[in-house]
Design a protein around this motif. Structure first.
Motif, PDB file in Angstrom:
ATOM      1  N   ILE A   1      -9.877  17.070 -21.289  1.00 62.91           N
ATOM      2  CA  ILE A   1      -9.444  18.284 -20.591  1.00 62.91           C
ATOM      3  C   ILE A   1     -10.597  18.835 -19.743  1.00 62.91           C
ATOM      4  O   ILE A   1     -10.390  19.229 -18.586  1.00 62.91           O
ATOM      5  CB  ILE A   1      -8.929  19.343 -21.596  1.00 62.91           C
ATOM      6  CG1 ILE A   1      -7.620  18.850 -22.220  1.00 62.91           C
ATOM      7  CG2 ILE A   1      -8.722  20.696 -20.911  1.00 62.91           C
ATOM      8  CD1 ILE A   1      -6.982  19.805 -23.198  1.00 62.91           C
TER       9      ILE A   1
ATOM     10  N   GLU B   1     -10.753  16.925 -16.622  1.00 55.31           N
ATOM     11  CA  GLU B   1      -9.620  17.279 -15.762  1.00 55.31           C
ATOM     12  C   GLU B   1      -9.889  18.619 -15.052  1.00 55.31           C
ATOM     13  O   GLU B   1      -9.566  18.790 -13.875  1.00 55.31           O
ATOM     14  CB  GLU B   1      -8.344  17.350 -16.616  1.00 55.31           C
ATOM     15  CG  GLU B   1      -7.050  17.544 -15.862  1.00 55.31           C
ATOM     16  CD  GLU B   1      -6.649  16.357 -14.988  1.00 55.31           C
ATOM     17  OE1 GLU B   1      -7.031  15.213 -15.318  1.00 55.31           O
ATOM     18  OE2 GLU B   1      -5.960  16.588 -13.972  1.00 55.31           O
ATOM     19  N   LEU B   2     -10.496  19.552 -15.761  1.00 57.57           N
ATOM     20  CA  LEU B   2     -10.822  20.849 -15.155  1.00 57.57           C
ATOM     21  C   LEU B   2     -11.919  20.691 -14.090  1.00 57.57           C
ATOM     22  O   LEU B   2     -11.856  21.312 -13.036  1.00 57.57           O
ATOM     23  CB  LEU B   2     -11.259  21.850 -16.231  1.00 57.57           C
ATOM     24  CG  LEU B   2     -10.155  22.286 -17.212  1.00 57.57           C
ATOM     25  CD1 LEU B   2     -10.743  23.086 -18.367  1.00 57.57           C
ATOM     26  CD2 LEU B   2      -9.079  23.123 -16.500  1.00 57.57           C
TER      27      LEU B   2
ATOM     28  N   ARG C   1     -10.654  19.602 -10.935  1.00 53.20           N
ATOM     29  CA  ARG C   1     -10.040  20.680 -10.162  1.00 53.20           C
ATOM     30  C   ARG C   1     -11.087  21.693  -9.707  1.00 53.20           C
ATOM     31  O   ARG C   1     -10.805  22.876  -9.567  1.00 53.20           O
ATOM     32  CB  ARG C   1      -8.967  21.360 -11.015  1.00 53.20           C
ATOM     33  CG  ARG C   1      -7.853  20.385 -11.343  1.00 53.20           C
ATOM     34  CD  ARG C   1      -6.902  20.930 -12.353  1.00 53.20           C
ATOM     35  NE  ARG C   1      -6.030  19.846 -12.800  1.00 53.20           N
ATOM     36  CZ  ARG C   1      -4.787  20.021 -13.181  1.00 53.20           C
ATOM     37  NH1 ARG C   1      -4.261  21.232 -13.182  1.00 53.20           N
ATOM     38  NH2 ARG C   1      -4.076  19.000 -13.562  1.00 53.20           N
TER      39      ARG C   1
ATOM     40  N   MET D   1     -13.550  23.109 -11.196  1.00 52.71           N
ATOM     41  CA  MET D   1     -14.048  24.172 -12.055  1.00 52.71           C
ATOM     42  C   MET D   1     -15.416  23.762 -12.572  1.00 52.71           C
ATOM     43  O   MET D   1     -15.690  22.598 -12.778  1.00 52.71           O
ATOM     44  CB  MET D   1     -13.088  24.411 -13.222  1.00 52.71           C
ATOM     45  CG  MET D   1     -11.805  25.076 -12.751  1.00 52.71           C
ATOM     46  SD  MET D   1     -10.688  25.403 -14.100  1.00 52.71           S
ATOM     47  CE  MET D   1     -11.639  26.493 -15.084  1.00 52.71           C
TER      48      MET D   1
END
Ligand SMILES: Nc1ncnc2c1ncn2[C@@H]1O[C@H](COP(=O)(O)OP(=O)(O)O)[C@@H](O)[C@H]1O
Ligand SMILES: Nc1ncnc2c1ncn2[C@@H]1O[C@H](COP(=O)(O)OP(=O)(O)O)[C@@H](O)[C@H]1O
Ligand SMILES: [Mg+2]
Ligand SMILES: [Mg+2]
Lengths: 289, 277
Positions: free
Chosen positions: B250, B253-254, B257, B259
């Motif tokens: 996760i 994945e962040l 994006r 982050m």
């Protein structure tokens, strides 16, 4: 069209001191096209339940019908009805017995009385389906192959009978993550292409999330819950934990974030959807430096 | 702290039919300290079991060397010393049971060493206590759950006074409860009894508990480091066909994006801290 269980009770070794009620009043209907996961702790009755789906076990009371045929009434009709059900047992590699991989996979289709030509066609198709190379593997002894390959052979043998209802009892136990993913994407493809019903007994919640559209939770021989996986995991998390069912790690993690004050919405239980829900909850910006 | 296991340029070839050879291990160099908990991960066929079998001289190197407590496994006079020092626990608990009563199963190893009965009884009681199976000492092993059987196998190694235990996918055939039982027992004997642990697993969340993670691919070591370093290599691990811990997945994945998420997130707690300070 369905497999239908009505008020099914099953008692092992009835009338002996070892008597054990394994199923209590099960009512359940499985339709073509469904992809059902069955979960529950060891001993909750999963294997006993699925062995009713093809008449391997006869209910102590209640009845089982496949497409309206009662499996324990008319023997001849029941025999035909049972052929619609393909069953892959727990550790199916223990049931391989033929001298060659080909003969093992061909056993089921031959039993259906198909021509040798059709049998050959089905074996090739089934081997391709589970990712076994016909030219290099078909003539080998199944016992010279790895555990994962033996598992594939066992699954291919059942698939080659083209069952309308495919039942798998913990097919991924003991496989590595890649082997597991491969087998599941194959089962998923088969389901999409053939539109048959698939029932999957598993301990692996990641498998369930990947494939099942309906989830049945067994506890102490009863059906405790029967709903969409997402609905179950978001709403009955504590109850599932209390009956000893492993909940998907992703739901525990998202709930930990909620408990820590991040308002993640009820999302699908995939890494991508979770990331989206986390981004939304953070208002699109990271608080991490 | 001494070195429990060391390999130098270790190679191993299996002999196939008609003089053919399968290279299962090539140039493995590793060092495992006394008291360390090391996890080994890798896809099927990557050489994990072959490597593990070198650690108690079930296999001898085709090239290079393997040392246990400084003793070269090639030297026959050390064989029994090595076998006693390094115990093995395999995937299928049913294949490891030799007796019809739990106590006798645990006593089997020490009896073969010719140890005095009083001493054996004491070792068996102690070992069963450590793995939490004292109440089952008179039970028939084949009626136990998978997790309990594995704990009995661990007790057997403890009764031998093995200082190192090698586990080859000990939880692969167990249900979630059995997996937890086994992992907790392994952690306990590592922390309390200071036993060196080599733990082969496909379960990345189990591997998170190790001091060090070794990643194998096609007979070679591709990564060797603490879990936070190994598991932050999300794309490399995935390209090898391996899972990564969920929190690392996760977090990656962040990051994809845009982050800003710290590198070394591998556990749920670390992700929670990063997102909810
Ligand atoms: N052949 C058998 N004889 C007696 N009891 C059995 C037999 N098979 C299963 N049982 C018992 O029935 C219950 C349900 O078992 P099972 O259907 O195998 O559960 P699961 O597949 O969920 O682990 C358990 O209590 C188990 O001990
Ligand atoms: N007894 C054997 N004979 C021949 N080849 C073998 C044998 N055992 C393992 N191999 C081969 O050695 C390689 C490594 O296998 P193994 O150590 O069992 O891997 P892992 O434990 O990571 O799955 C594989 O290519 C496997 O096919
Ligand atoms: Mg079962
Ligand atoms: Mg192995």
């Amino acid at each position: 069209m369905s497999i239908k269980l009505e008020n099914v009770v099953y008692t092992y070794m009835q009338g002996t001191p070892y008597e054990r009620v394994a199923l209590q009043n099960i009512n359940l209907e499985i339709h073509p096209g469904e992809f059902i996961g069955i979960i529950g702790h060891t001993g909750s009755g999963k294997s006993t339940l699925i062995q009713h789906f093809n008449g391997l076990l006869k209910p102590t009371s209640g009845c089982v019908r496949i497409d309206d045929i009662d499996l324990h009434q008319n023997k001849k009709l029941a025999k035909q009805a049972k052929r619609k059900v393909g069953m892959v047992f727990q550790y199916p590699e223990h049931q391989l017995f033929e001298e060659t991989v080909f003969a093992d996979i061909a056993f089921g289709p031959r039993n259906l009385g198909l021509s040798e030509e059709e049998v050959d066609f089905r074996v090739r198709k089934a081997m391709q389906f589970v990712g076994l190379n016909y030219d290099t593997v078909a003539d080998r002894s199944p016992f010279q192959l790895s555990g994962g390959q033996m598992r594939r052979i066992a699954i291919a043998g059942v698939i080659a009978t083209e069952p309308e209802y495919l039942i798998l009892d913990e097919p991924s136990a003991g496989l590595d993550p890649r082997g597991r993913r491969e087998i599941f994407s194959q089962i998923k493809n088969l389901h999409a292409a053939a539109g048959n019903a698939v029932v999957l007994v598993t301990h692996n919640m990641e498998d369930v999330l990947q494939v099942a559209t309906r989830l049945i939770v067994m506890s102490e021989g009863r059906i405790l819950l029967d709903d969409k996986p997402e609905t179950l995991f978001w709403n009955y998390h504590e109850q599932l934990v209390s009956v000893g069912v492993d909940v998907p790690h992703i739901i525990s993690l998202l709930k930990k974030l909620r408990a820590a004050g991040l308002a993640v919405g009820e999302c699908q239980l995939t890494v991508e959807a979770a990331a989206t829900a986390i981004c939304e909850a953070l208002g699109g910006q990271s608080r991490a430096e | 702290m001494g070195e429990m296991i060391k390999t130098e340029q270790l190679c191993y070839e299996y002999r196939g039919p008609n003089e053919s050879k399968v290279t299962a291990l090539s140039n493995i160099n590793l060092s495992i300290q006394d008291g360390e908990f090391v996890a080994i991960i890798g896809t099927n066929g990557s050489g994990k079991s072959t490597l593990a079998k070198h650690f108690n001289a079930l296999l001898l190197p085709s090239g290079g060397n393997c040392y246990i407590n400084g003793l070269n496994t090639r030297d026959e006079k050390y064989l029994w010393n090595i076998r006693q020092n390094v115990g093995m626990v395999f995937q299928n608990p049913d294949n490891q049971i030799v007796a019809t009563i739990v106590e006798e199963d645990v006593a089997f190893g020490p009896e073969n060493l010719g140890i005095a009965p009083a001493e054996i009884a004491q070792r068996v009681a102690e070992a069963l206590n450590i793995v939490g199976m004292t109440d089952y000492r008179q039970h028939a092993p084949h009626l136990l759950s998978g997790g309990q059987k594995q704990r009995v196998a661990i007790a057997g190694a403890l009764a031998m006074r093995s200082r190192c235990l090698v586990f080859d996918e000990p939880t692969a055939m167990l249900d979630p409860r059995g997996r937890k039982e086994v992992l907790q027992t392994v952690k306990k004997i590592n922390e309390k009894e200071k036993i060196t642990i080599v733990y082969i697993t496909h379960d990345m969340e189990e591997a998170l508990h190790a001091d060090k993670v070794i990643v194998m691919d096609q007979g070679a070591i591709v990564l060797d480091g603490p879990p936070e370093v190994v598991f932050s290599q999300v794309s490399l691990l995935k390209s090898l066909g391996l899972d990564v811990p969920l929190a690392a997945d996760i977090a990656q994945e962040l990051r994809n994006r845009n982050m800003l998420i710290p590198r070394k997130i591998i556990s749920d707690e670390e992700l929670v801290v990063a997102l909810c300070p």
